[in-house]
Design an enzyme around this catalytic site. Structure first.
Site, PDB file in Angstrom:
ATOM      1  N   GLU A  15      -6.817   4.538   8.276  1.00  0.00           N
ATOM      2  CA  GLU A  15      -6.490   5.747   7.970  1.00  0.00           C
ATOM      3  C   GLU A  15      -7.745   6.490   7.508  1.00  0.00           C
ATOM      4  OE1 GLU A  15      -1.656   5.203   7.519  1.00  0.00           O
ATOM      5  OE2 GLU A  15      -3.027   5.370   5.730  1.00  0.00           O
ATOM      6  N   ASN A  38       0.881  -1.192  -0.034  1.00  0.00           N
ATOM      7  CA  ASN A  38       0.038   0.040  -0.123  1.00  0.00           C
ATOM      8  C   ASN A  38       0.791   1.066  -0.041  1.00  0.00           C
ATOM      9  OD1 ASN A  38      -1.879   1.914   0.294  1.00  0.00           O
ATOM     10  ND2 ASN A  38      -2.367   1.445   2.453  1.00  0.00           N
ATOM     11  N   LYS A  89      -0.028   4.323  -0.208  1.00  0.00           N
ATOM     12  CA  LYS A  89      -0.583   5.289   0.324  1.00  0.00           C
ATOM     13  C   LYS A  89      -0.621   6.740  -0.481  1.00  0.00           C
ATOM     14  CE  LYS A  89      -0.200   3.186   4.821  1.00  0.00           C
ATOM     15  NZ  LYS A  89       0.205   3.297   6.547  1.00  0.00           N
ATOM     16  N   SER A 103       4.029  -2.642  10.626  1.00  0.00           N
ATOM     17  CA  SER A 103       5.328  -2.350  10.629  1.00  0.00           C
ATOM     18  C   SER A 103       6.123  -3.813  10.378  1.00  0.00           C
ATOM     19  CB  SER A 103       5.686  -1.910  12.200  1.00  0.00           C
ATOM     20  OG  SER A 103       5.444  -0.394  12.367  1.00  0.00           O
ATOM     21  N   HIS A 108      -9.347   0.901   5.311  1.00  0.00           N
ATOM     22  CA  HIS A 108      -8.128   1.222   6.204  1.00  0.00           C
ATOM     23  C   HIS A 108      -8.245   2.045   7.651  1.00  0.00           C
ATOM     24  CE1 HIS A 108      -3.853   2.063   6.638  1.00  0.00           C
ATOM     25  NE2 HIS A 108      -3.647   1.237   6.177  1.00  0.00           N
ATOM     26  N   GLU A 139      -4.818  -5.428  11.043  1.00  0.00           N
ATOM     27  CA  GLU A 139      -3.920  -3.959  11.348  1.00  0.00           C
ATOM     28  C   GLU A 139      -3.843  -3.330  12.489  1.00  0.00           C
ATOM     29  OE1 GLU A 139      -4.121  -1.198   8.078  1.00  0.00           O
ATOM     30  OE2 GLU A 139      -6.115  -0.645   8.949  1.00  0.00           O
ATOM     31  N   GLY A 178       3.223   2.154  10.930  1.00  0.00           N
ATOM     32  CA  GLY A 178       4.291   3.280  10.771  1.00  0.00           C
ATOM     33  C   GLY A 178       4.981   3.697  11.797  1.00  0.00           C
TER      34      GLY A 178
END
Length: 253
Positions: free
Chosen positions: A101, A12, A14, A215, A99, A169, A175
């Site tokens: 985010e 991904n 992003k 990660s 996701h 996730e 991240g």
């Protein structure tokens, strides 16, 4: 009865990547050799601006490309949005929905994620439905309840398991360089499999791929990818460079 679930390694990108970044897909294609092709599927989800160009590079190497999100409607007055049909027309085979985010930055609900997953299916795409808890939720002992609710609310109950990928996730590990212990990952993936079975019925959960995201990097990929019920990974930053992405794929050699 056991099912052989073919691993999927999904990158991904992003909101990263200009046309010059397409060289990274060329390098991934060069490194996706016969052994890796035999052992796992590769998927790259670049920004929508690069999707068609990425598909042209990836297709000859049998690497799939996908979108990072889609609208729940096939077309209409939705300025700035992109439909699942548009993604498919540009060469996509997958699309990420829900996701963390998107859930956090855009307030996406489980119901909206489910609508997007349905739109993806109708367009012939495989949705990668993302679920996961925040650090506060985990520390409050709510991780399993959060994931169970997201699975129940975000996944169409009549979906064919082969047309689905679920990505777990842990939000606090995306991240940040932090990862749950292997035992925590295995436990949550086993729990997610149980919830898929409960949702889909007839043991169908055993046929769906469950990816780990949070990660993932070359140094921890082999340990994570060898865990029970981990059928691959949804990789963020480490998918931007071909060497890192192929280093994760090497766990399947």
């Amino acid at each position: 009865m056991s099912f052989a679930r073919r691993p999927l390694l999904a990158g991904n990108w992003k909101m990263n990547g200009l046309r010059a970044a397409l060289v990274q897909i060329e390098r991934v294609a060069d490194g996706y050799d016969g052994i890796l092709r035999e052992n796992l599927d590769l998927l790259i989800c670049p920004p929508a601006t690069l999707l068609a160009a990425a598909a042209a590079i990836a297709a000859p190497a049998r690497i799939a490309v996908g979108g990072q999100d889609c609208h729940s409607q096939a077309s209409g007055a939705h300025t700035g949005d992109i439909s699942a049909r548009m993604l498919a027309d540009a060469g996509a085979a997958f699309v990420i929905v829900g996701h963390s985010e998107r859930r956090a930055d855009h307030g996406e609900s489980d119901g909206l994620v489910r609508a997007k997953a349905l739109a993806a299916l109708e367009a012939g795409l495989t949705p990668i439905v993302c679920v996961g808890e925040t650090r506060a939720q985990r520390e409050a002992g709510e991780a399993e309840a959060i994931v169970a609710g997201q699975i129940a609310g975000s996944i169409p109950p009549d979906i064919a398991p082969e047309r689905l990928a679920l990505a777990y996730e842990p939000v606090w590990a995306i991240g940040t360089g932090l990862t749950p212990t292997p035992q925590d990952v295995a436990k949550m993936h086993g729990f997610a499999r149980e919830r898929l079975d409960a949702l889909l019925g007839d043991g169908k959960g055993a046929r769906a791929r469950i990816l780990y995201g949070g990660s993932v990097k070359p140094s921890n990929a082999k340990e994570l990818m060898s865990l029970a019920d981990v059928d691959g990974a949804l990789v963020g930053g480490a998918s931007l460079l071909a060497g890192d992405f192929l280093g994760i794929a090497a766990a399947y050699r």
